[in-house]
Design an enzyme around this catalytic site. Structure first.
Site, PDB file in Angstrom:
ATOM      1  N   LYS A 298       8.969   1.132  -6.037  1.00 48.55           N
ATOM      2  CA  LYS A 298       8.116   0.920  -5.339  1.00 48.55           C
ATOM      3  C   LYS A 298       7.260   1.941  -4.769  1.00 48.55           C
ATOM      4  O   LYS A 298       8.227   2.400  -3.613  1.00 48.55           O
ATOM      5  CB  LYS A 298       6.958  -0.418  -4.314  1.00 48.55           C
ATOM      6  CG  LYS A 298       6.598  -0.436  -3.561  1.00 48.55           C
ATOM      7  CD  LYS A 298       5.128   0.527  -3.446  1.00 48.55           C
ATOM      8  CE  LYS A 298       5.233   0.599  -1.949  1.00 48.55           C
ATOM      9  NZ  LYS A 298       3.531   1.604  -2.247  1.00 48.55           N
TER      10      LYS A 298
ATOM     11  N   GLU B 216      16.410   5.518   5.213  1.00 43.93           N
ATOM     12  CA  GLU B 216      16.474   6.871   5.427  1.00 43.93           C
ATOM     13  C   GLU B 216      14.667   6.545   6.273  1.00 43.93           C
ATOM     14  O   GLU B 216      13.995   6.860   5.781  1.00 43.93           O
ATOM     15  CB  GLU B 216      16.542   7.939   3.866  1.00 43.93           C
ATOM     16  CG  GLU B 216      16.800   9.501   4.411  1.00 43.93           C
ATOM     17  CD  GLU B 216      15.242  10.444   4.923  1.00 43.93           C
ATOM     18  OE1 GLU B 216      15.212   9.868   6.137  1.00 43.93           O
ATOM     19  OE2 GLU B 216      15.263  10.687   4.119  1.00 43.93           O
TER      20      GLU B 216
ATOM     21  N   GLY C 263      11.334   6.516   4.747  1.00 47.07           N
ATOM     22  CA  GLY C 263       9.408   6.484   5.313  1.00 47.07           C
ATOM     23  C   GLY C 263       9.304   6.083   6.136  1.00 47.07           C
ATOM     24  O   GLY C 263      10.834   7.019   7.400  1.00 47.07           O
ATOM     25  N   SER C 264       8.797   5.423   7.339  1.00 45.85           N
ATOM     26  CA  SER C 264       8.386   5.560   7.996  1.00 45.85           C
ATOM     27  C   SER C 264       9.407   5.166   9.179  1.00 45.85           C
ATOM     28  O   SER C 264       9.927   3.769   8.867  1.00 45.85           O
ATOM     29  CB  SER C 264       7.048   5.721   8.645  1.00 45.85           C
ATOM     30  OG  SER C 264       6.568   4.242   8.542  1.00 45.85           O
TER      31      SER C 264
ATOM     32  N   VAL D 149       7.510   1.027   9.548  1.00 47.06           N
ATOM     33  CA  VAL D 149       7.979   0.740   8.177  1.00 47.06           C
ATOM     34  C   VAL D 149       9.781   0.282   7.571  1.00 47.06           C
ATOM     35  O   VAL D 149       9.731  -0.963   7.686  1.00 47.06           O
ATOM     36  CB  VAL D 149       7.241   0.939   6.642  1.00 47.06           C
ATOM     37  CG1 VAL D 149       7.661   0.381   5.947  1.00 47.06           C
ATOM     38  CG2 VAL D 149       6.023   1.590   7.021  1.00 47.06           C
ATOM     39  N   GLY D 150      10.687   1.063   8.158  1.00 45.69           N
ATOM     40  CA  GLY D 150      12.035   1.182   8.534  1.00 45.69           C
ATOM     41  C   GLY D 150      12.478  -0.273   8.829  1.00 45.69           C
ATOM     42  O   GLY D 150      13.337  -1.806   7.985  1.00 45.69           O
TER      43      GLY D 150
ATOM     44  N   GLU E  33       8.059  12.762  15.507  1.00 44.32           N
ATOM     45  CA  GLU E  33       7.453  13.583  13.817  1.00 44.32           C
ATOM     46  C   GLU E  33       6.447  13.495  13.283  1.00 44.32           C
ATOM     47  O   GLU E  33       5.664  12.498  13.235  1.00 44.32           O
ATOM     48  CB  GLU E  33       8.611  12.720  12.573  1.00 44.32           C
ATOM     49  CG  GLU E  33       9.015  12.737  11.321  1.00 44.32           C
ATOM     50  CD  GLU E  33       9.763  11.990  10.315  1.00 44.32           C
ATOM     51  OE1 GLU E  33       9.124  10.926  10.198  1.00 44.32           O
ATOM     52  OE2 GLU E  33       9.941  13.051  10.109  1.00 44.32           O
TER      53      GLU E  33
ATOM     54  N   CYS F 151      10.930  15.248   5.792  1.00 44.94           N
ATOM     55  CA  CYS F 151      12.145  14.092   6.652  1.00 44.94           C
ATOM     56  C   CYS F 151      13.396  15.515   7.564  1.00 44.94           C
ATOM     57  O   CYS F 151      13.201  15.143   8.309  1.00 44.94           O
ATOM     58  CB  CYS F 151      12.906  12.908   6.088  1.00 44.94           C
ATOM     59  SG  CYS F 151      13.625  13.438   4.603  1.00 44.94           S
TER      60      CYS F 151
END
Ligand code: NAP
Ligand code: MG
Length: 477
Positions: free
Chosen positions: A171, A246, A224-225, A228-229, A379, A280
């Site tokens: 995705k 990650e 990702g963020s 959402v992780g 971040e 990242c």
């Protein structure tokens, strides 16, 4: 019109809905993507599972490796085409888009050569027993890929998973699908069986969420963020599905006053400017020993004033950010810098040729940032470098470890003992001494601690995460 890629062919969404593809350099829509949903994701999982039970499961590790080598060659032949697709989709300057395509080649080569070196052990045990371990694939692996380095992250994630014997459902971010759909076509051309690599496009909260919840997905890699992780890990926990996360970082560049400043400056600049700061592992905090603070900021100020952001094809230091909301995010941080009276040392410029509808941000160096300020803690994912002074090693360590993250750190000093002390004390998945990033290093295990996530990608280490270990104990007398 870009379609999902399932079972080696382009397919429409079950819903018939599409999404626009936008050029970040102009803000203009120029193509469409399928807006996938849970039904499309389910079709991809079924295709993957059939492939695993069929042709893919019968391949030896060496045969899988050969397919990956063929794909590496094919991607190399199409590197310019892929770089051009990525440039338009993501706004990358030419050098960066090309570097990403070549990194993808390198990931497929590396994992093509690694899969058949992945083996278990025999374990000395009781008299009359033989015990061995097998490294087995999870089965169907799910890969949620962000928009900042789609080709590189696809390479490290899908490349490793395939080499270890898994089949993949991917995705991508809705902002960065086109290059990956083309890579999947190339994979079919070189002989990957139908269902080995499937890509379902659409929104994260629709297709991504469906992937996280699907009982037919046996392992999830997410980049990702942190927000959402957490959602992914919570959904996966419901069915005890392993995840590799990650989640980015707030990388400190720690510069002691004995550092080779001439060597450090280009690294410090590049580590926050590369990919417009949407990295990242960006070096987004600059911690400088007090005696060097003023002279280093002066020199970095000159360097920042010379930086230029502009149209991707002009191949300047920076292209646009990925989308309007990302630009607003960066502006939000800079508004807080002004509100709180933090001094801006220097800014680069957005060149006049850049479209006013593009998502451009000028690189910015901010000094005297309090360690608890949002700019020093969160971040930005944009070209903003937060500088602050420190006095000794203990304070440097405290500041370096003083965020929720722990992904990558850089240490600049000529003192060998200090290099190793700092490398041991800094909480991060990677520490670079007198460099930053070591050129990207496909071979180098990568990942975080704390809110930067867990599990490792890249290098041989990643293959372990894409397998599960089975212990076989035989009583033979
Ligand atoms: P994000 O929302 O975490 O997106 C990353 C991936 O997750 C994308 O493929 C996204 O798809 C998908 N996703 C979004 N919501 C989901 C959900 N509920 N379930 C499953 N998948 C979902 O990140 P973002 O909004 O693009 O960026 C926000 C911030 O995250 C950035 O400013 C940056 O700080 C950080 N970030 C970090 C990295 C990294 O490399 N560690 C990469 C990107 C962003 P869609 O894009 O289609 O929604
Ligand atoms: Mg786009």
């Amino acid at each position: 019109m870009a379609l999902h890629f399932i079972n080696n062919r382009g397919v429409r969404s079950a819903s018939g809905q599409t999404l626009p593809v936008t050029d970040p350099a102009t803000g203009q829509a120029y193509d469409t993507l399928e807006r996938g949903n849970a039904a499309d994701l389910d079709a991809a999982v079924r295709a993957a599972r059939e492939c695993l039970a069929g042709p893919w499961g019968k391949l030896s590790a060496a045969e899988r490796g050969r397919l990956l080598f063929r794909l590496a060659d094919k991607v190399a032949q199409h590197a310019d085409e892929l770089a051009a697709i990525e440039q338009r989709d993501c706004g990358k300057p030419t050098k960066q888009a090309r570097a990403d395509a070549l990194a993808l080649v390198r990931y497929f080569e590396f994992y093509g050569g690694a899969g058949d070196k992945l083996h278990g052990h025999t374990i000395p045990y009781l008299d009359g027993y033989s015990v061995l371990t097998w490294r087995e694939p999870h089965g169907v692996t799910g890969h949620v890929i962000p928009w900042n380095y789609p080709m590189q992250i696809f390479g490290r994630s899908v490349g490793g998973a395939l080499a270890a014997g898994n089949v993949c459902v991917v995705k991508p971010s809705e902002d960065a699908c086109l290059s990956l759909l083309r890579v999947a076509e190339l994979a079919a051309e070189v002989g990957f069986p139908a269902g080995a690599i499937n890509i379902v496009t659409g929104y994260g909260h629709e297709v991504g969420d469906a992937l996280a919840r699907h009982p037919g997905i046996d392992h999830i890699s997410f980049t990702g963020s942190p927000r959402v992780g957490t959602l992914i890990q919570q959904a996966a926990a419901e069915r005890h599905c392993p995840v590799t996360l990650e989640l980015g970082g707030k990388g400190p560049q720690i510069v002691f006053d004995d550092a080779d400043v001439d060597a450090a400056i280009p690294f410090i600049v590049n580590a926050i400017v590369q990919n417009s700061g949407q990295t990242c592992s960006a070096g987004s905090r600059l911690l400088v020993q007090r005696g060097l603070y003023e002279p280093l900021l002066q020199r970095l100020g000159e360097a920042f004033r010379g930086l230029r952001a502009g149209p991707p094809a002009a191949d300047l230091d920076l292209g646009p950010l990925i989308r309007q909301t990302q630009l607003e995010r960066v502006r939000g941080f800079l508004d807080e810098v002004c509100r709180d009276g933090l001094p801006i040392v220097a800014q680069g410029q957005v060149v006049a040729e850049a479209s006013e509808h593009g998502y451009y941000a000028a690189p910015t160096l901010v000094r005297d940032v309090p360690p608890q300020h949002r700019l020093a803690q969160e971040e930005v994912f944009g070209p903003v470098l937060a500088a602050m002074p420190f006095d000794g090693e203990d304070e440097a360590v405290r500041l370096a470890n003083g965020t929720a993250f722990g992904l990558v750190a850089g240490v600049w000093t000529r003192d060998g003992g200090r290099q190793l002390r700092m490398a041991r004390r800094v909480k991060a998945g990677q520490v670079f001494i007198n460099n930053y990033g070591a050129g990207g290093g496909v071979e180098l295990p990568f990942g975080g601690v704390r809110s930067s996530g867990h599990g490792r990608e890249k290098g041989f280490e990643a293959l372990l995460g894409f397998t599960t270990l089975k212990t076989v104990a035989i009583r033979h007398g």
